[in-house]
Design a protein around this motif. Structure first.
Motif, PDB file in Angstrom:
ATOM      1  N   ALA A 164       8.000  15.421  -6.776  1.00  0.00           N
ATOM      2  CA  ALA A 164       7.055  16.034  -5.526  1.00  0.00           C
ATOM      3  C   ALA A 164       5.866  16.851  -6.230  1.00  0.00           C
ATOM      4  O   ALA A 164       4.789  16.701  -5.988  1.00  0.00           O
ATOM      5  CB  ALA A 164       7.724  16.939  -4.695  1.00  0.00           C
ATOM      6  N   GLY A 165       6.037  17.878  -7.412  1.00  0.00           N
ATOM      7  CA  GLY A 165       5.336  18.648  -8.237  1.00  0.00           C
ATOM      8  C   GLY A 165       4.061  17.590  -8.822  1.00  0.00           C
ATOM      9  O   GLY A 165       2.995  17.900  -8.869  1.00  0.00           O
TER      10      GLY A 165
ATOM     11  N   THR B  49       1.934  13.908   2.761  1.00  0.00           N
ATOM     12  CA  THR B  49       2.996  12.897   3.441  1.00  0.00           C
ATOM     13  C   THR B  49       3.507  12.150   2.208  1.00  0.00           C
ATOM     14  O   THR B  49       4.794  12.251   2.210  1.00  0.00           O
ATOM     15  CB  THR B  49       2.125  11.920   4.378  1.00  0.00           C
ATOM     16  OG1 THR B  49       1.639  12.703   5.256  1.00  0.00           O
ATOM     17  CG2 THR B  49       3.164  10.806   4.790  1.00  0.00           C
ATOM     18  N   GLN B  50       2.772  11.882   1.226  1.00  0.00           N
ATOM     19  CA  GLN B  50       3.410  11.054  -0.024  1.00  0.00           C
ATOM     20  C   GLN B  50       4.104  12.196  -0.793  1.00  0.00           C
ATOM     21  O   GLN B  50       5.408  11.703  -1.240  1.00  0.00           O
ATOM     22  CB  GLN B  50       2.214  10.726  -0.778  1.00  0.00           C
ATOM     23  CG  GLN B  50       1.383   9.308   0.062  1.00  0.00           C
ATOM     24  CD  GLN B  50       0.444   8.879  -0.826  1.00  0.00           C
ATOM     25  OE1 GLN B  50      -0.332   9.731  -1.144  1.00  0.00           O
ATOM     26  NE2 GLN B  50       0.055   7.827  -1.075  1.00  0.00           N
ATOM     27  N   VAL B  51       4.096  13.533  -1.104  1.00  0.00           N
ATOM     28  CA  VAL B  51       4.513  14.362  -1.608  1.00  0.00           C
ATOM     29  C   VAL B  51       5.886  14.519  -1.033  1.00  0.00           C
ATOM     30  O   VAL B  51       6.963  14.472  -1.511  1.00  0.00           O
ATOM     31  CB  VAL B  51       3.905  15.670  -1.734  1.00  0.00           C
ATOM     32  CG1 VAL B  51       4.766  16.676  -2.329  1.00  0.00           C
ATOM     33  CG2 VAL B  51       2.628  15.447  -2.602  1.00  0.00           C
TER      34      VAL B  51
ATOM     35  N   PHE C  44      -6.652   5.263  -7.093  1.00  0.00           N
ATOM     36  CA  PHE C  44      -5.963   4.167  -6.512  1.00  0.00           C
ATOM     37  C   PHE C  44      -6.978   3.408  -5.651  1.00  0.00           C
ATOM     38  O   PHE C  44      -6.886   1.881  -5.879  1.00  0.00           O
ATOM     39  CB  PHE C  44      -5.145   4.600  -5.359  1.00  0.00           C
ATOM     40  CG  PHE C  44      -3.720   5.384  -5.865  1.00  0.00           C
ATOM     41  CD1 PHE C  44      -3.758   5.735  -7.300  1.00  0.00           C
ATOM     42  CD2 PHE C  44      -2.854   5.509  -5.017  1.00  0.00           C
ATOM     43  CE1 PHE C  44      -2.483   6.414  -7.605  1.00  0.00           C
ATOM     44  CE2 PHE C  44      -1.569   5.961  -5.540  1.00  0.00           C
ATOM     45  CZ  PHE C  44      -1.451   6.558  -6.891  1.00  0.00           C
ATOM     46  N   ALA C  45      -8.030   3.698  -5.210  1.00  0.00           N
ATOM     47  CA  ALA C  45      -8.902   2.948  -4.335  1.00  0.00           C
ATOM     48  C   ALA C  45      -9.810   2.036  -5.696  1.00  0.00           C
ATOM     49  O   ALA C  45     -10.275   0.979  -5.101  1.00  0.00           O
ATOM     50  CB  ALA C  45      -9.933   3.926  -3.402  1.00  0.00           C
ATOM     51  N   VAL C  46      -9.912   2.486  -6.688  1.00  0.00           N
ATOM     52  CA  VAL C  46     -10.729   1.941  -7.582  1.00  0.00           C
ATOM     53  C   VAL C  46      -9.757   0.712  -8.335  1.00  0.00           C
ATOM     54  O   VAL C  46     -10.188  -0.415  -8.556  1.00  0.00           O
ATOM     55  CB  VAL C  46     -11.049   2.960  -8.839  1.00  0.00           C
ATOM     56  CG1 VAL C  46     -11.681   2.133 -10.021  1.00  0.00           C
ATOM     57  CG2 VAL C  46     -11.813   3.947  -8.344  1.00  0.00           C
ATOM     58  N   LEU C  47      -8.636   1.054  -8.728  1.00  0.00           N
ATOM     59  CA  LEU C  47      -7.596   0.179  -9.447  1.00  0.00           C
ATOM     60  C   LEU C  47      -6.801  -0.779  -8.564  1.00  0.00           C
ATOM     61  O   LEU C  47      -6.193  -1.965  -8.757  1.00  0.00           O
ATOM     62  CB  LEU C  47      -6.707   1.018 -10.346  1.00  0.00           C
ATOM     63  CG  LEU C  47      -7.536   1.700 -11.430  1.00  0.00           C
ATOM     64  CD1 LEU C  47      -6.565   2.340 -12.092  1.00  0.00           C
ATOM     65  CD2 LEU C  47      -8.522   0.597 -12.326  1.00  0.00           C
ATOM     66  N   PHE C  48      -6.047  -0.216  -7.176  1.00  0.00           N
ATOM     67  CA  PHE C  48      -5.357  -1.164  -6.393  1.00  0.00           C
ATOM     68  C   PHE C  48      -5.850  -1.030  -5.023  1.00  0.00           C
ATOM     69  O   PHE C  48      -5.537  -0.216  -4.242  1.00  0.00           O
ATOM     70  CB  PHE C  48      -3.931  -0.114  -6.406  1.00  0.00           C
ATOM     71  CG  PHE C  48      -3.569   0.131  -7.742  1.00  0.00           C
ATOM     72  CD1 PHE C  48      -2.970  -0.730  -8.747  1.00  0.00           C
ATOM     73  CD2 PHE C  48      -3.594   1.440  -8.500  1.00  0.00           C
ATOM     74  CE1 PHE C  48      -2.217  -0.211  -9.936  1.00  0.00           C
ATOM     75  CE2 PHE C  48      -3.426   1.775  -9.747  1.00  0.00           C
ATOM     76  CZ  PHE C  48      -2.739   0.723 -10.465  1.00  0.00           C
ATOM     77  N   LYS C  49      -6.533  -2.080  -4.954  1.00  0.00           N
ATOM     78  CA  LYS C  49      -6.994  -2.322  -3.519  1.00  0.00           C
ATOM     79  C   LYS C  49      -6.344  -2.959  -2.656  1.00  0.00           C
ATOM     80  O   LYS C  49      -6.536  -4.047  -1.874  1.00  0.00           O
ATOM     81  CB  LYS C  49      -8.430  -3.072  -3.769  1.00  0.00           C
ATOM     82  CG  LYS C  49      -9.318  -2.352  -4.812  1.00  0.00           C
ATOM     83  CD  LYS C  49     -10.794  -3.285  -4.758  1.00  0.00           C
ATOM     84  CE  LYS C  49     -11.728  -2.582  -5.875  1.00  0.00           C
ATOM     85  NZ  LYS C  49     -11.162  -2.075  -7.145  1.00  0.00           N
ATOM     86  N   ARG C  50      -5.115  -2.306  -2.263  1.00  0.00           N
ATOM     87  CA  ARG C  50      -4.102  -2.790  -1.384  1.00  0.00           C
ATOM     88  C   ARG C  50      -2.945  -1.620  -0.892  1.00  0.00           C
ATOM     89  O   ARG C  50      -3.032  -0.734  -1.650  1.00  0.00           O
ATOM     90  CB  ARG C  50      -3.204  -3.941  -2.010  1.00  0.00           C
ATOM     91  CG  ARG C  50      -2.502  -3.583  -3.424  1.00  0.00           C
ATOM     92  CD  ARG C  50      -1.881  -4.807  -3.854  1.00  0.00           C
ATOM     93  NE  ARG C  50      -0.814  -4.283  -4.788  1.00  0.00           N
ATOM     94  CZ  ARG C  50      -1.168  -3.922  -6.292  1.00  0.00           C
ATOM     95  NH1 ARG C  50      -2.395  -4.182  -6.309  1.00  0.00           N
ATOM     96  NH2 ARG C  50      -0.403  -3.732  -7.032  1.00  0.00           N
ATOM     97  N   GLU C  51      -2.462  -2.026   0.062  1.00  0.00           N
ATOM     98  CA  GLU C  51      -1.383  -1.185   0.488  1.00  0.00           C
ATOM     99  C   GLU C  51      -0.425  -1.109  -0.262  1.00  0.00           C
ATOM    100  O   GLU C  51       0.139  -2.078  -0.777  1.00  0.00           O
ATOM    101  CB  GLU C  51      -0.927  -1.526   1.974  1.00  0.00           C
ATOM    102  CG  GLU C  51      -0.021  -0.329   2.639  1.00  0.00           C
ATOM    103  CD  GLU C  51       0.264  -0.542   3.918  1.00  0.00           C
ATOM    104  OE1 GLU C  51       1.076   0.021   4.338  1.00  0.00           O
ATOM    105  OE2 GLU C  51      -0.444  -1.722   4.585  1.00  0.00           O
ATOM    106  N   LEU C  52       0.161   0.171  -0.672  1.00  0.00           N
ATOM    107  CA  LEU C  52       1.214   0.433  -1.651  1.00  0.00           C
ATOM    108  C   LEU C  52       2.645   0.839  -1.123  1.00  0.00           C
ATOM    109  O   LEU C  52       2.529   1.905  -0.405  1.00  0.00           O
ATOM    110  CB  LEU C  52       0.846   1.307  -2.884  1.00  0.00           C
ATOM    111  CG  LEU C  52      -0.440   1.029  -3.532  1.00  0.00           C
ATOM    112  CD1 LEU C  52      -1.114   2.107  -4.573  1.00  0.00           C
ATOM    113  CD2 LEU C  52      -0.288  -0.346  -4.436  1.00  0.00           C
ATOM    114  N   ASP C  53       3.824   0.103  -1.537  1.00  0.00           N
ATOM    115  CA  ASP C  53       5.134   0.777  -0.963  1.00  0.00           C
ATOM    116  C   ASP C  53       5.327   1.869  -1.860  1.00  0.00           C
ATOM    117  O   ASP C  53       4.602   2.456  -2.925  1.00  0.00           O
ATOM    118  CB  ASP C  53       5.862  -0.254  -0.815  1.00  0.00           C
ATOM    119  CG  ASP C  53       6.676  -0.840  -2.237  1.00  0.00           C
ATOM    120  OD1 ASP C  53       6.278  -0.160  -3.348  1.00  0.00           O
ATOM    121  OD2 ASP C  53       6.850  -2.184  -2.363  1.00  0.00           O
ATOM    122  N   ALA C  54       6.440   2.610  -1.600  1.00  0.00           N
ATOM    123  CA  ALA C  54       6.863   3.853  -2.183  1.00  0.00           C
ATOM    124  C   ALA C  54       7.130   3.604  -3.872  1.00  0.00           C
ATOM    125  O   ALA C  54       6.456   4.437  -4.411  1.00  0.00           O
ATOM    126  CB  ALA C  54       8.286   4.222  -1.885  1.00  0.00           C
TER     127      ALA C  54
END
Length: 351
Positions: A140-141, A151-153, A303-313
């Motif tokens: 989390a840190g 939310t992700q944290v 993330f928006a630059v390298l991973f242009k898709r929805e990511l799971d946990a």
């Protein structure tokens, strides 16, 4: 990857399909191919059986889940819910990731001799030993410091130690035979040279059989996807992309006709072409990251630059680590510099 795309990329697949879960397929002389399911987006791992029963070495295990154990019980003979009747004489674990090391303790309990890397085994033991609260707070840190959302944290904090859910704690150090880079070792009646891959994991074992140019490549070289190269908590290597690319350089010394047995995807020839493609991929990624850092940007901004898709946990953790790997690489080159504002680390172009 289609046949046309494979030909264009210099990849020559030896097979055009993979073994069924119940099938053990001969992939080349004295090596059989077993494919195990995984509960992830990357839904399988390749395991290799060297030699024949009586002097057989299994390379990697799959994750510690009932489906994996059932598949091995079908192959080696079922003795009971938690055992197998005729385990392989030896097990070699290439690195600490769950799909490779998950069942090492299970095979050891059944009687298999263990081979591995001292670095990777100790890392696996350390991760298995972390309690849920400490593990969750640590991640989390890490998430918060790199700009991820609240939310992700909270999600990663609550997920706690997911590693030990699918990895049996590895046996004590005394039960292992540790292998070193450059060492020659007899496995399944054949001589293999130990090569070490870095960047994807700290000290990942690869096996090279010189007599017919066969490379058991673990996760260092995959035919259709780029291996995850990440800065991660508890890993000492803070510039893993440099380590990964340096390993690719050493693999260029192998012959052009090398048969590559990867941990994911299909066996192939075209090692040098695949190395060139991976180098180009990361060169493009580095350019994209550098362009995006005209203003201070966090790893999460990448993330928006390298991973242009929805990511799971799981993919979110990998994406954060990989974003940091590219940022750290550029920082080490002197092209980016970091700063911290409101508790979030950001990177910006120098000058």
């Amino acid at each position: 990857m289609s046949a046309n795309r494979a030909a264009a990329s210099g990849i020559d697949f030896v097979f055009h399909d993979s073994p069924e879960p119940h099938e053990s397929r001969v992939v080349c002389e004295n090596i059989r191919w077993q494919r195990l399911p995984l509960p992830f987006a990357l839904d399988h791992v390749n395991c290799w059986l060297l030699g024949e029963p009586g002097n057989q070495v299994l390379v990697d295990t799959g994750v510690a889940m009932a489906r994996s154990r059932e598949q091995w019980q079908l192959h080696f003979g079922q003795a009971g819910e938690d055992s197998i009747s005729t385990p392989p004489e030896s097990l070699l674990v290439t690195h600490f990731h769950p799909d490779h090391a998950g069942l090492a303790a299970w095979f050891a309990q059944a009687g298999s001799r263990l081979y591995g890397s001292a670095v990777e085994v100790e890392l696996s033991r350390t991760l298995c030993g972390i309690d849920n609260e400490t593990y969750g707070e640590h991640y989390a840190g890490w998430y918060a410091a790199n700009g991820l959302t609240a939310t992700q944290v909270d999600r990663v904090r609550n997920n706690a130690n997911t590693y030990r859910l699918i990895v049996n704690p590895p046996p004590a150090e005394a039960e292992w035979t540790f292998l070193r880079e450059g060492q020659q070792v007899d496995l399944g009646g054949e001589t293999y040279t130990i090569l070490v891959g870095r960047g994807h994991a700290p000290d990942m074992l690869m096996l090279y059989r010189e007599r017919d140019h066969v490379l058991i490549a673990a996760d260092q070289i995959l035919p259709s996807i780029s291996p995850n190269v990440s800065v991660m908590p508890r890993l000492q290597d803070q510039n893993p992309l440099h380590s990964f690319l340096a390993t690719l350089d050493t693999l260029k010394q192998l012959p052009t006709d090398t048969l590559v047995l990867p941990s994911h995807g299909l066996p192939f020839r075209g090692l040098h072409a695949r190395i060139a493609a991976l180098e180009k991929h990361h060169e493009q990624r580095l350019e994209e990251v550098w362009q995006a850092c005209v203003e201070p940007a966090s790893a999460f901004d990448m993330f928006a630059v390298l991973f242009k898709r929805e990511l799971d946990a799981q993919q979110t953790s990998f994406a954060l680590g990989e974003s940091l790997a590219h940022l750290h690489y550029l920082e080490q080159l002197g092209w980016l510099e970091r700063s911290t504002h409101d508790g979030v680390i950001r990177f910006a172009r120098v000058g």
